[in-house]
Design a protein around this motif. Structure first.
Motif, PDB file in Angstrom:
ATOM      1  N   PHE A  98       0.196  43.344 -17.938  1.00  0.00           N
ATOM      2  CA  PHE A  98       0.645  44.052 -16.737  1.00  0.00           C
ATOM      3  C   PHE A  98      -0.325  45.166 -16.363  1.00  0.00           C
ATOM      4  O   PHE A  98      -0.556  45.436 -15.185  1.00  0.00           O
ATOM      5  CB  PHE A  98       2.044  44.619 -16.978  1.00  0.00           C
ATOM      6  CG  PHE A  98       2.654  45.322 -15.795  1.00  0.00           C
ATOM      7  CD1 PHE A  98       3.301  44.603 -14.807  1.00  0.00           C
ATOM      8  CD2 PHE A  98       2.584  46.702 -15.679  1.00  0.00           C
ATOM      9  CE1 PHE A  98       3.864  45.241 -13.714  1.00  0.00           C
ATOM     10  CE2 PHE A  98       3.142  47.357 -14.594  1.00  0.00           C
ATOM     11  CZ  PHE A  98       3.790  46.630 -13.602  1.00  0.00           C
ATOM     12  N   MET A 101      -3.165  43.813 -14.073  1.00  0.00           N
ATOM     13  CA  MET A 101      -2.845  42.835 -13.033  1.00  0.00           C
ATOM     14  C   MET A 101      -3.543  43.119 -11.710  1.00  0.00           C
ATOM     15  O   MET A 101      -4.023  42.217 -11.044  1.00  0.00           O
ATOM     16  CB  MET A 101      -1.329  42.751 -12.832  1.00  0.00           C
ATOM     17  CG  MET A 101      -0.635  41.954 -13.912  1.00  0.00           C
ATOM     18  SD  MET A 101       1.154  41.856 -13.687  1.00  0.00           S
ATOM     19  CE  MET A 101       1.287  40.883 -12.197  1.00  0.00           C
ATOM     20  N   ALA A 118       9.309  38.599 -16.687  1.00  0.00           N
ATOM     21  CA  ALA A 118       8.760  39.901 -16.308  1.00  0.00           C
ATOM     22  C   ALA A 118       9.845  40.971 -16.346  1.00  0.00           C
ATOM     23  O   ALA A 118       9.611  42.104 -16.803  1.00  0.00           O
ATOM     24  CB  ALA A 118       8.133  39.819 -14.919  1.00  0.00           C
ATOM     25  N   ARG A 174       5.498  44.792  -8.335  1.00  0.00           N
ATOM     26  CA  ARG A 174       4.771  45.405  -9.446  1.00  0.00           C
ATOM     27  C   ARG A 174       4.583  46.904  -9.228  1.00  0.00           C
ATOM     28  O   ARG A 174       4.619  47.698 -10.175  1.00  0.00           O
ATOM     29  CB  ARG A 174       3.399  44.732  -9.585  1.00  0.00           C
ATOM     30  CG  ARG A 174       2.462  45.384 -10.584  1.00  0.00           C
ATOM     31  CD  ARG A 174       1.061  44.797 -10.492  1.00  0.00           C
ATOM     32  NE  ARG A 174       0.447  45.099  -9.212  1.00  0.00           N
ATOM     33  CZ  ARG A 174      -0.224  46.237  -8.954  1.00  0.00           C
ATOM     34  NH1 ARG A 174      -0.353  47.152  -9.879  1.00  0.00           N
ATOM     35  NH2 ARG A 174      -0.759  46.435  -7.770  1.00  0.00           N
ATOM     36  N   SER A 178       5.812  49.687 -11.880  1.00  0.00           N
ATOM     37  CA  SER A 178       4.808  50.559 -12.505  1.00  0.00           C
ATOM     38  C   SER A 178       5.034  52.032 -12.183  1.00  0.00           C
ATOM     39  O   SER A 178       4.415  52.908 -12.796  1.00  0.00           O
ATOM     40  CB  SER A 178       3.407  50.163 -12.041  1.00  0.00           C
ATOM     41  OG  SER A 178       3.226  50.485 -10.669  1.00  0.00           O
ATOM     42  N   ALA A 213       1.473  51.083 -15.775  1.00  0.00           N
ATOM     43  CA  ALA A 213       0.263  50.300 -15.468  1.00  0.00           C
ATOM     44  C   ALA A 213      -0.944  50.920 -16.151  1.00  0.00           C
ATOM     45  O   ALA A 213      -0.926  52.066 -16.527  1.00  0.00           O
ATOM     46  CB  ALA A 213       0.057  50.228 -13.955  1.00  0.00           C
TER      47      ALA A 213
END
Length: 213
Positions: A98, A101, A118, A174, A178, A213
């Motif tokens: 992750f 990404m 996920a 995402r 994050s 992240a």
């Protein structure tokens, strides 16, 4: 069994020879969500060649990681207890990946099983246990999920159902997981569309599902 042997006597080497071939861990990932028929596995991995899927299934069976289980008039594939031991490995690899990404490419897709895993990866039970039970309807492209959080328990199923808030998002979800993008900004900028229910509950979603992240 593996197409490539490393010639080293090492637990990591053995693990790579068992599940290190291309597509193998993605098959395991999808079977961690639940048993699947051959066609369901193929649909969840649309780029896998048919011969490679057949070969990987045969290899994983030979290693004792998965098994064929007849159900009525169909055959399904499921993880063995030995295969289920890979769950923390898959979750840890997902969390590690992750971090790298970046932004999604146009050709990259979200599948129901990949998103389910996920969410399992990002789930923070220690936070969820302090919050009221909440059901989320989450649509990620074609993947439609009902995500129920009750204390430290997470349950993710395909389809629709009664929920406290339903929302649609793409791969940019995402950015919420994050912490890069606050839910209210995500709604304002169109990253997330609230379909029904109370949009402010997305703050609870962002607290419950978080990966740095």
């Amino acid at each position: 069994m593996a197409a490539r042997e490393y010639g080293q006597y090492c637990g990591l080497t053995q693990a790579l020879e068992l599940v290190g071939e291309r597509w193998a861990l993605l098959i395991v990932r999808d079977l961690l969500v639940g048993p699947r028929r051959y066609g369901e596995l193929a649909a969840g991995l649309p780029r896998i060649p048919t011969n490679i899927l057949a070969a990987r299934l045969k290899e994983l069976q030979a290693a004792g990681i998965i098994r064929r289980a007849p159900r009525s008039r169909i055959v399904i594939y499921e993880l063995t207890p030995y295969g289920h031991e890979l769950e923390p490995v898959v979750l840890a690899l997902g969390a590690w990946g992750f971090k790298a990404m970046g932004d999604p490419r146009d050709e990259q897709i979200i599948t129901p099983d990949s998103m389910t895993m996920a969410l399992r990866t990002a789930f923070r039970p220690e936070v969820a246990v302090t919050l009221p039970a909440t059901a989320y309807g989450a649509r990620f492209g074609p993947a439609e999920l009902v995500v129920r959080v009750d204390g430290s328990t997470l349950d993710v199923t395909r389809g629709d159902g009664p929920v406290d808030v339903a929302f649609a998002a793409g791969p940019d979800i995402r950015r919420i997981i994050s912490g890069e993008l606050a839910p209210d900004r995500a709604i304002a900028t169109g990253v997330v569309e609230v379909l029904r229910g109370r949009g402010e509950l997305l703050d609870r979603f962002a607290s419950t599902f978080h990966l740095a992240a």
